[in-house]
Design a protein around this motif. Structure first.
Motif, PDB file in Angstrom:
ATOM      1  N   MET A 269      91.134  45.229  18.803  1.00 55.75           N
ATOM      2  CA  MET A 269      90.098  45.718  17.901  1.00 55.75           C
ATOM      3  C   MET A 269      90.714  46.347  16.665  1.00 55.75           C
ATOM      4  O   MET A 269      90.259  46.137  15.541  1.00 55.75           O
ATOM      5  CB  MET A 269      89.227  46.769  18.610  1.00 55.75           C
TER       6      MET A 269
ATOM      7  N   LEU B 194      84.173  38.742  14.288  1.00 56.98           N
ATOM      8  CA  LEU B 194      84.978  38.870  15.504  1.00 56.98           C
ATOM      9  C   LEU B 194      84.854  40.270  16.089  1.00 56.98           C
ATOM     10  O   LEU B 194      84.764  40.453  17.301  1.00 56.98           O
ATOM     11  CB  LEU B 194      86.444  38.567  15.190  1.00 56.98           C
TER      12      LEU B 194
ATOM     13  N   LEU C  86      83.549  41.307  19.708  1.00 57.24           N
ATOM     14  CA  LEU C  86      84.323  42.124  20.646  1.00 57.24           C
ATOM     15  C   LEU C  86      83.532  43.362  21.066  1.00 57.24           C
ATOM     16  O   LEU C  86      83.548  43.762  22.230  1.00 57.24           O
ATOM     17  CB  LEU C  86      85.653  42.536  20.012  1.00 57.24           C
TER      18      LEU C  86
ATOM     19  N   VAL D 138      80.856  42.323  23.564  1.00 59.11           N
ATOM     20  CA  VAL D 138      81.481  42.053  24.865  1.00 59.11           C
ATOM     21  C   VAL D 138      81.817  43.367  25.567  1.00 59.11           C
ATOM     22  O   VAL D 138      81.552  43.547  26.757  1.00 59.11           O
ATOM     23  CB  VAL D 138      82.751  41.190  24.686  1.00 59.11           C
ATOM     24  N   GLN D 139      82.389  44.309  24.793  1.00 60.40           N
ATOM     25  CA  GLN D 139      82.749  45.605  25.370  1.00 60.40           C
ATOM     26  C   GLN D 139      81.550  46.337  25.922  1.00 60.40           C
ATOM     27  O   GLN D 139      81.600  46.901  27.020  1.00 60.40           O
ATOM     28  CB  GLN D 139      83.363  46.480  24.278  1.00 60.40           C
TER      29      GLN D 139
ATOM     30  N   PHE E   9      87.640  44.494  32.874  1.00 65.36           N
ATOM     31  CA  PHE E   9      87.458  44.919  31.483  1.00 65.36           C
ATOM     32  C   PHE E   9      88.635  44.470  30.626  1.00 65.36           C
ATOM     33  O   PHE E   9      88.475  43.868  29.566  1.00 65.36           O
ATOM     34  CB  PHE E   9      87.329  46.452  31.440  1.00 65.36           C
TER      35      PHE E   9
ATOM     36  N   VAL F 270      89.113  40.441  30.142  1.00 63.35           N
ATOM     37  CA  VAL F 270      88.171  39.788  29.228  1.00 63.35           C
ATOM     38  C   VAL F 270      88.592  40.032  27.781  1.00 63.35           C
ATOM     39  O   VAL F 270      88.718  39.101  26.979  1.00 63.35           O
ATOM     40  CB  VAL F 270      86.734  40.276  29.489  1.00 63.35           C
ATOM     41  N   ILE F 271      88.856  41.303  27.448  1.00 62.24           N
ATOM     42  CA  ILE F 271      89.264  41.624  26.081  1.00 62.24           C
ATOM     43  C   ILE F 271      90.588  40.929  25.746  1.00 62.24           C
ATOM     44  O   ILE F 271      90.773  40.343  24.673  1.00 62.24           O
ATOM     45  CB  ILE F 271      89.423  43.162  25.908  1.00 62.24           C
TER      46      ILE F 271
ATOM     47  N   LEU G 236      90.230  37.127  25.191  1.00 61.12           N
ATOM     48  CA  LEU G 236      89.624  36.916  23.879  1.00 61.12           C
ATOM     49  C   LEU G 236      90.677  37.105  22.793  1.00 61.12           C
ATOM     50  O   LEU G 236      90.805  36.295  21.876  1.00 61.12           O
ATOM     51  CB  LEU G 236      88.486  37.918  23.654  1.00 61.12           C
TER      52      LEU G 236
ATOM     53  N   ILE H 274      92.014  34.393  20.089  1.00 62.81           N
ATOM     54  CA  ILE H 274      91.550  34.536  18.707  1.00 62.81           C
ATOM     55  C   ILE H 274      92.726  34.733  17.753  1.00 62.81           C
ATOM     56  O   ILE H 274      92.850  34.049  16.747  1.00 62.81           O
ATOM     57  CB  ILE H 274      90.584  35.734  18.573  1.00 62.81           C
TER      58      ILE H 274
END
Lengths: 232, 351, 64
Positions: free
Chosen positions: A183, A210, A214, A217-218, B277, B280-281, B284, B288
């Motif tokens: 992030m 994006l 994110l 999703v979080q 948790f 998944v992050i 991604l 990306i």
């Protein structure tokens, strides 16, 4: 019976009010947090000042990164504090009163708003001490909002985990920081673009999208997984 | 009960067979022919220029029809007196007559050699023309019929920068595949744990994470060695490498978290939540990031696509078995660790 | 458990040896020593495989 059960939203609101009430009762915690970010900003200011760096011409990317670091440390403290200050017997009480979804939604909303206020305050202090030119105010506002949401949601989940682990703020940082890196890349990129770094201008929309993805999703993960953390 | 795959034997033998094949074949298949250097590396138009070319694994003397030409901006320049001095070295001359009336040509030239045994091999941007570009350099159609432009022997492609280290493709790349796959196994078992509260699933998830950390560490070590050799720095600023480092950090935090919780049931549940948790992050992120930033890795940013070399059928013959072999080997490690832990649990229960 | 760790370190060795390969030397392959290196690496791997199989065997006994 049905009528006696307050709706989801009103339960969330009640918990939210409770958090604000606690915040108002001991104002020194709030003051302490703002002092924390101000002193961090001053530390950066003095380190730059006495190392020959021109404060006027600080590169946009450096400004953005330093700014988000200040917000990072304040928000870790603020968010984890909102969990760790709950007394154990209070927590037991909440267990009986509320569903985990209500609790996490209230906490998320409260922490997002709180982090947002923190980052706005930090940005004002930062602007005053280390002046910079905001090229696009809209993009800057957007990234402030999305960045604060990222911080708040991540640290809320990690604080819940650390609380159940009967640990402290350190664990929140250890668990949260590596996950935050993705992030943080988007956040700092968009920030420096908003401050007028021409080379990144075209990536803004892509990075913002994006970041939104994110964040969503979080939030979904936080809400879906929270019942498992909450269960005793 | 332990899942059936942990006790089956066939895939474990398969991993041994595949990896022995990859080790022996991958290390002994020679590299294909390639040009190494040209001397001098610059020339002045209007003068007579003599050059020597050094190459490896070529057959200039035994291969027939050796041709040399220079290429720039789609145009070919002929050379004269191309003569092999050994299997791996050539001499040729660039006559000044052709350069006297020159067309507009780029300042750098690719050197291209062709013979029947080695096919067409090139050294890109190898020659620089000094001084002003002459007004009209006649592009000569000297390469009309090239009999054979493919190397005939069984060999891995000769790549500049990579050279022999191209074999690391069979060790470094499968480490990432294994890491991701083992992480996905741990994700599956974390989800299974949350829906069933079976202690065994927690053991599988935790041991998968341990093994994936091992894959990550091996991937980083092999990657650093390779990068040091090819890109000149053990830690080039590369998003894929950094992505791997982030993964290792996340899963070290996972281990810390497990250590911090005393209660067994709580440890299993909380770490499963963190695992889901984080994965998944993380997934991604690694899918990306390389797509929005430049990477030194092939197929990203300004680099040529890996598939171009990957498509080399000889490399593929070893690459796919290597991926399968390594993935199975690491799953084998997972199964052994899980069974040891499971036995320990039974022993504890009995006491 | 310690033996497993030794096995893991053993798995690192092939990578170390692999990194010793150096570039575009034409002497690289003319020297027969290269094939000795390849053979040793294969032997090391086979050693690890045999070790893993023996662990497997012992586990089977313990599980019964």
């Amino acid at each position: 019976m049905q009528n006696n059960n307050p709706s989801f939203l009103s339960q969330v609101f009640a918990l939210f009010q409770k958090d604000i009430l606690i915040e108002r009762r001991n104002k020194y915690v709030l003051g302490g947090l703002f002092l924390f970010s101000s002193s961090t900003v001053m530390m950066i200011y003095f380190s730059l000042l006495y190392n020959g760096d021109s404060l006027q011409n600080l590169p946009a990317s450096t400004w953005g990164i330093l700014f988000w670091m200040v917000v990072l440390f304040s928000s870790v403290n603020a968010v984890s504090n909102s969990f760790f200050r709950e007394k154990e017997e209070n927590m037991m009480y909440f267990h009986f009163l509320f569903s985990p979804y209500v609790y996490i939604t209230a906490k998320l909303i409260y922490n997002v708003i709180f982090t947002l206020l923190l980052s706005v305050a930090a940005s004002i202090i930062f602007m005053v001490v280390i002046p910079t030119h905001i090229h696009s105010f809209v993009v800057f506002t957007e990234v402030m909002a999305l960045g604060s949401i990222s911080y708040a949601v991540l640290f809320t989940t990690m604080s819940a985990i650390a609380l159940k682990a009967k640990s402290n703020n350190t664990l929140v940082a250890v668990l949260g920081f590596p996950i935050l890196i993705p992030m943080l890349i988007f956040i700092t990129k968009v920030t420096s673009a908003a401050l007028g770094d021409i080379t990144m201008q075209e990536l803004v929309t892509k990075n913002l999208l994006l970041l939104i993805a994110l964040d969503i999703v979080q939030i979904i993960l936080a809400i879906v997984l929270f019942p498992y953390i909450w269960r005793e | 009960m332990l899942p059936g795959w942990t006790k089956q034997m066939w895939w474990k033998y398969l991993s041994i067979v595949l990896l022995v094949y990859v080790l022996i074949g991958g290390l002994t298949v020679p590299l294909g022919p390639g040009l190494v250097s040209i001397n001098p590396i610059a020339f002045t138009p209007g003068a007579e220029n003599n050059f020597t070319i050094e190459a490896v694994n070529t057959h200039f003397q035994t291969g027939k029809n050796v041709q040399v030409f220079l290429k720039s901006a789609g145009k070919y320049l002929c050379v004269e007196n191309a003569k092999a001095t050994s299997e791996t070295s050539l001499r040729f001359m660039l006559p000044m007559a052709q350069l006297a009336n020159a067309d507009k040509v780029d300042n750098t030239f690719d050197v291209i050699v062709n013979d029947d045994a080695d096919g067409t091999i090139a050294l890109r941007d190898a020659l620089v023309m000094n001084g002003l570009v002459p007004d009209s350099l006649q592009a000569n159609e000297c390469v009309v019929a090239v009999a054979n432009n493919l190397h005939t022997g069984f060999a891995f492609p000769y790549r500049e920068i990579l050279y022999e280290s191209i074999r690391n493709t069979f060790y470094h790349v499968p480490m990432w595949f294994s890491m991701l796959l083992v992480l996905i196994v741990s994700l599956v078992y974390s989800i299974k744990y949350l829906s069933s509260n079976n202690k065994l699933y927690d053991i599988i998830a935790a041991e998968s994470v341990n093994v994936s950390l091992l894959c990550g560490a091996l991937g980083i070590v092999t990657g650093m060695m390779w990068a040091n050799y090819t890109w000149g720095s053990p830690w080039p600023n590369d998003p894929k490498l950094n992505g791997a480092a982030v993964g290792v950090l996340i899963y070290l935090a996972y281990i810390i978290l497990r250590g911090a919780i005393q209660d067994e049931v709580k440890r299993a549940r909380i770490s499963a939540v963190y695992n889901i948790f984080a994965i998944v992050i993380y997934v991604l992120f690694i899918f990306i990031i390389p797509r929005i930033t430049d990477s030194l890795h092939p197929g990203n940013g300004g680099n040529p696509a890996f598939s171009k070399y990957d498509l080399d059928s000889h490399l593929r013959l070893f690459f796919y078995p290597a991926v399968i072999g390594w993935v199975l080997l690491f799953m084998w490690l997972v199964s052994i660790r899980v069974r040891i832990r499971f036995l320990e649990e039974i022993k504890l229960d009995n006491e | 458990m310690n033996k497993l760790r030794v096995a893991v370190v053993g798995m690192l060795l092939p990578f170390l040896a692999n990194a010793q390969e150096s570039g575009a030397d034409s002497i690289f392959r003319s020297n027969q020593k290269y094939y000795v290196v390849a053979a040793v690496l294969t032997l090391i791997f086979l050693g690890i495989a045999v070790f893993l199989l023996s662990v497997e065997k012992r586990l089977k006994q313990l599980e019964q």
